[in-house]
Design a protein around this motif. Structure first.
Motif, PDB file in Angstrom:
ATOM      1  N   ILE A  92      72.752  19.161  67.370  1.00 39.80           N
ATOM      2  CA  ILE A  92      72.721  17.721  67.078  1.00 39.80           C
ATOM      3  C   ILE A  92      73.940  17.031  67.690  1.00 39.80           C
ATOM      4  O   ILE A  92      73.844  15.940  68.273  1.00 39.80           O
ATOM      5  CB  ILE A  92      72.644  17.502  65.565  1.00 39.80           C
ATOM      6  CG1 ILE A  92      71.275  17.981  65.023  1.00 39.80           C
ATOM      7  CG2 ILE A  92      72.841  16.036  65.216  1.00 39.80           C
ATOM      8  CD1 ILE A  92      71.174  17.960  63.512  1.00 39.80           C
ATOM      9  N   MET A  93      75.077  17.636  67.553  1.00 41.43           N
ATOM     10  CA  MET A  93      76.321  17.030  68.092  1.00 41.43           C
ATOM     11  C   MET A  93      76.282  17.000  69.615  1.00 41.43           C
ATOM     12  O   MET A  93      76.766  16.046  70.239  1.00 41.43           O
ATOM     13  CB  MET A  93      77.523  17.839  67.626  1.00 41.43           C
ATOM     14  CG  MET A  93      77.770  17.750  66.106  1.00 41.43           C
ATOM     15  SD  MET A  93      79.121  18.805  65.567  1.00 41.43           S
ATOM     16  CE  MET A  93      80.505  17.999  66.413  1.00 41.43           C
ATOM     17  N   ALA A  94      75.665  17.984  70.275  1.00 44.87           N
ATOM     18  CA  ALA A  94      75.582  17.992  71.743  1.00 44.87           C
ATOM     19  C   ALA A  94      74.677  16.926  72.281  1.00 44.87           C
ATOM     20  O   ALA A  94      74.801  16.468  73.415  1.00 44.87           O
ATOM     21  CB  ALA A  94      75.120  19.366  72.216  1.00 44.87           C
ATOM     22  N   SER A  95      73.701  16.398  71.487  1.00 46.64           N
ATOM     23  CA  SER A  95      72.730  15.386  71.936  1.00 46.64           C
ATOM     24  C   SER A  95      73.169  13.968  71.629  1.00 46.64           C
ATOM     25  O   SER A  95      72.362  13.038  71.720  1.00 46.64           O
ATOM     26  CB  SER A  95      71.366  15.664  71.290  1.00 46.64           C
ATOM     27  OG  SER A  95      71.469  15.584  69.889  1.00 46.64           O
ATOM     28  N   GLU A  96      74.454  13.669  71.313  1.00 48.07           N
ATOM     29  CA  GLU A  96      74.929  12.317  70.954  1.00 48.07           C
ATOM     30  C   GLU A  96      74.847  11.395  72.152  1.00 48.07           C
ATOM     31  O   GLU A  96      74.497  10.220  72.047  1.00 48.07           O
ATOM     32  CB  GLU A  96      76.348  12.419  70.438  1.00 48.07           C
ATOM     33  CG  GLU A  96      76.927  11.062  70.015  1.00 48.07           C
ATOM     34  CD  GLU A  96      78.331  11.206  69.447  1.00 48.07           C
ATOM     35  OE1 GLU A  96      78.873  10.185  69.032  1.00 48.07           O
ATOM     36  OE2 GLU A  96      78.816  12.349  69.390  1.00 48.07           O
TER      37      GLU A  96
END
Length: 905
Positions: A214-218
């Motif tokens: 989730i954090m990589a897709s910001e």
């Protein structure tokens, strides 16, 4: 309750592969409380079956046993008794109604809710739940049958209703994943805790990986947000363009609305013009009378066939125009009102012209017919000629005038009369009255002349002549009654010449009335009825056709027909209920018209009947048969017609005359007197009964009124029997037995010859009376021809009766052989023959010649004398055996004496 469920599951349902879902402690309503359990169960095998099982404790109380089971599909109704108020009672409707009382309301509600859910899940047929709270009936998601676990532990763990509701079935993918996972961990089954820890660690690893993803897709999320903002701006621009387009369309819409409203007004105008044209065409087509029709109504020739046809067509056209069904509002148009007034004037004008013309036709026909009658009778006024005799000369044929030409001429106006009836009933009724008035006078003249000729043919004299002295059957006899009361019974040869006829009701003796005269009267009376019947039927048929009275119209009152019996005559009567003076139907109107037109028929028929009765009372027999036949024929055609009613009334008069004739005959029989100095012989009323019966049988052969004659026969024959008995008792010169014997022999011979079925009993009675009195007379007249010998043997029989033996009687001094020989010598053959000759003369003096019973009586006396002779010989043989004593004459001598005496006389 949980412990009980576990115990029941373990002991009862697990061995049967069933799973217990709900339980309730109950007892039967209205009985002694014996607790049991109702259990809701499902099978663990497919197909799943749902049952309601009744379980109760054993009598010893240490274990439970299964008592009754019902399939849930057989449950029709669940009745909770009250949906609002809590009640432990409930009913289950299987093949019959089972009433239960639960130990608590909670258990009852839980059990009912379980039943409802099982019904929703497993059954196609829905059970009716009545008086159940809606909160208990909640929808339950479907659970596949494969999800039901088996085994004791799962059954117990998931036995309650909540476990069933939370259980979800694994799909195929989930099952495959679990199998792969468990294959990678062989110790999963042996060490569940280690397997669970491994699964937990793997779950934490996956959660961390998920957060890092989730954090990589910001960055991608931010790019997506910018794209969304640009899309919103584009949407705003599109909305601005759509608003401008909407404003343009609004202006176009207003223009189109104006065009549509204009088109609607044009269409409405066209529609109104079409309807107006249709109304005008309707009025022109239906309320326009052709000029030819108008001219025919105003000036049409009502004397020619072509003119009558033209007037008929014009009148029908006028009637159609006047009766046209106007549409709403037409009657308010001035032109329509004018046209209707014009039609009304034409109708009134033509109706007045038609009524005047038909009245003229009635008068013309009436005048012509009267002139014809006057011309026929003009010869009457010539001096020196008798009017009635001339009428008889000109009316040799007893016929009534034929009105067919008159009817044929008038029937041309039948359709116009129907038109007049429908348009102007007042003028129609006036024509009807005028027709009845003219025709009644015309028919009265013709019918009176017709009956006058009939009377002349019957009597052979004129109405004014007083030569025919008749006094009728009213009892005013001009000498016959007095002569009957003073009847002197003479010998049979001059009986008819010395007495009046008992059956003749006038002053004419029966010898003056031969068969030819009676046959002549019968033919004349039949001809009168035969002439009247077609005359009335023809006039009735003409009235119904000319005045159009075949069809019924709605009028006040109701006509009812009934059969009434008057003086033994069945007559059809009709009467009208409702207002008395209203004609209930057109049949009644026809009958009323016929009654007024032919009002003279019934009085003339009654006068003719009275005349026939005065001429000869036997004529009532002819009239009864003929009139009955004509009444029967008329009633078969129409029981309520004028002809049927009139002839029925006249038939009552004829029947009364017939009954009066019979009564007077019986009265005269009762009043008959005999002469003390004359031999009686055959009584006059006995001979007259023979004449009456012979004539009646010839008249009533195959007649409808045979029953009336049979009743008269019974009355007359009983009167004849009583009168013969009376005369025999009063007779002084002729022995009673002779009177009875001769007259009953004559009656028996008459009844045997005529073979009257209703008098069979009387025939047997007459024969018996004749036989009895013949025997009595023979014994009385013969008496004791050998008187001394008879007294002698009476003494012998008296001694035997006292106990003396028959062979010892000869030892008695008074009855010895010497005394017997002395008595026998007193009766030689010559003396016996002399005594028999005197007896024959005595019998001959008593009997009459016409009945010819002398030889019968003499033969009976001969047999009686021989019987006495044989009796004497028998006594001699028994009481004087071996004496050789015999009579001085033999039986053969007796036969010779009797034969010689009979031949000598």
């Amino acid at each position: 309750m949980t412990a009980i469920k576990h115990a029941l599951q373990r002991d009862i349902f697990t061995p049967n592969d069933e799973r217990l879902l709900s339980i309730v402690n109950v007892c039967k309503a209205g009985k002694k409380k014996r607790n049991c359990f109702l259990c809701a169960t499902v099978t663990t095998e497919r197909p799943v079956q749902v049952n309601v099982v009744k379980v109760k404790k054993s009598d010893k109380g240490d274990f439970y046993k299964r008592q009754t089971a019902w399939a849930l599909r057989d449950l029709a109704i669940v009745d909770a008794k009250d949906a609002v108020k809590e009640s432990p009672e409930f009913d289950l409707h299987f093949d019959k109604v089972y009433k239960w009382v639960a130990s608590s309301t909670v258990e009852k509600n839980t059990f009912i809710s379980c039943i409802w859910k099982l019904n929703q899940r497993y059954l196609r047929k829905k059970i009716d739940f009545i008086n159940v709270s809606s909160q208990l009936l909640e929808e339950l998601p479907k659970v596949a049958e494969e999800s039901v676990p088996s085994g004791e532990n799962q059954s117990v763990a998931g036995g309650d209703e909540e476990a069933v509701d939370e259980y979800q079935e694994l799909n195929a993918r989930e099952e495959q994943d679990i199998e792969i996972m468990m294959e990678g961990c062989e110790y999963a089954i042996a060490n569940a805790e280690a397997f669970a820890e491994k699964l937990s660690r793997e779950l934490q690893v996956l959660d961390g990986a998920n957060i890092q993803s989730i954090m990589a897709s910001e960055k991608q999320v931010n790019i997506l947000m910018k794209l969304l903002d640009e899309a919103l701006k584009e949407v705003d621009q599109i909305e601005l363009k759509l608003s401008s387009y909407e404003e343009m369309l609004q202006s176009v819409k207003e223009q189109m609305d104006q065009i549509s409203e204009s088109n609607h007004l044009i269409h409405l105008s066209n529609t109104n013009n079409v309807k107006l044209l249709s109304e005008i065409e309707f009025l022109v087509n239906h309320m326009d009378l052709a000029k030819g029709h108008i001219k025919a109504l105003q000036e049409g020739d009502l004397t020619s066939s072509r003119g009558i046809e033209a007037c008929t067509n014009a009148a029908d056209a006028l009637l159609q125009c006047m009766n046209v069904a106007l549409r709403p509002g037409h009657d308010m148009l001035h032109a329509v009102k004018q046209q209707q007034q014009r039609f009304s004037d034409l109708r009134e004008q033509f109706a007045r012209r038609l009524a005047s013309h038909l009245n003229s036709v009635f008068v013309q026909q009436f005048t012509q017919t009267l002139l014809q009658l006057y011309n026929r009778s003009s010869y009457h006024s010539v001096p020196g000629h008798d009017q009635s005799s001339t009428l008889a000369q000109h009316s040799a044929e007893l016929t009534l005038p034929n009105h067919h030409p008159f009817h044929r001429d008038l029937l041309r106006y039948a359709k116009l009369m129907e038109w007049l009836k429908n348009t102007d009933y007042g003028k129609y009724e006036g024509l009807t009255k005028n027709y009845m008035d003219y025709l009644s006078r015309l028919y009265e003249r013709e019918i009176k002349d017709f009956f006058e000729v009939a009377k002349i043919k019957m009597t052979g004299t004129t109405r004014e002549g007083k030569k025919f002295g008749l006094h009728g059957s009213s009892g005013k006899l001009t000498g016959s009654t007095s002569s009957l009361n003073k009847l002197s019974v003479q010998s049979s040869g001059n009986r008819r010449s010395q007495s009046s006829s008992l059956l003749d009701m006038g002053n004419m003796s029966a010898s003056d009335l031969d068969v030819a005269d009676r046959t002549k009267f019968d033919k004349i009376f039949e001809q009168v009825l035969s002439e009247l019947e077609p005359l009335c039927l023809a006039e009735q048929d003409f009235i119904s056709k000319f005045f159009k009275l075949q069809q019924h119209q709605s009028t006040a009152g109701t006509t009812t027909s009934e059969v009434e019996e008057v003086d033994g005559v069945a007559l059809s009567r009709s009467y009208t209920s409702g207002v008395p003076q209203t004609v209930s139907s057109e049949k009644d109107m026809i009958r009323q018209m016929m009654t007024k037109i032919f009002r003279c028929i019934e009085p003339e028929l009654n006068n003719l009947i009275a005349l026939g009765d005065k001429i000869d009372s036997f004529n009532s027999l002819y009239m009864l048969v003929k009139m009955s036949h004509h009444v029967w024929t008329a009633q078969n055609v129409d029981p309520a017609s004028f002809l049927s009613t009139t002839l029925g009334n006249v038939l009552v008069t004829v029947k009364r005359n017939f009954d009066k004739c019979i009564s007077n005959q019986m009265k005269q029989m009762d009043e008959v007197k005999i002469s003390k100095k004359s031999k009686v012989g055959i009584l006059p009323f006995v001979a007259e009964f023979e004449e009456f019966a012979a004539l009646a049988e010839s008249i009533f052969k195959n007649a409808e009124r045979r029953g009336d004659l049979d009743k008269a026969y019974i009355k007359l024959i009983r009167a004849v029997f009583d009168s013969v008995e009376k005369v025999a008792n009063e007779s002084q010169k002729t022995p009673r037995d002779v009177v009875m014997m001769e007259n009953f022999h004559h009656i028996f011979a008459t009844l045997s010859r005529l073979k009257i079925s209703c008098l069979e009993a009387e025939k047997k009675e007459a024969k018996q009376k004749y036989t009895d009195h013949l025997q009595s007379y023979v014994i009385y007249s013969l008496g004791q021809p050998l008187e001394k010998l008879n007294h002698f043997f009476e003494g012998v029989e008296a001694r035997v009766a006292q106990g003396i033996r028959e062979e010892e009687v000869s030892y008695q001094l008074a009855f010895n052989k010497q005394e017997l020989r002395k008595v026998i010598k007193e009766y030689p053959g010559k003396e016996v023959k002399k005594g028999l000759d005197n007896l024959y003369k005595k019998v001959d003096k008593h009997l009459c010649e016409e009945e010819n019973l002398l030889q019968v009586v003499w033969h009976s006396m001969q047999d009686e004398f021989i019987r006495q002779y044989k009796h004497f010989e028998g006594l001699i043989a028994r009481c004087y055996p071996g004496s050789g004593i015999t009579m001085e004459f033999t039986i053969q001598d007796i036969l010779d004496y009797c034969s010689s005496i009979a031949q000598s006389h």
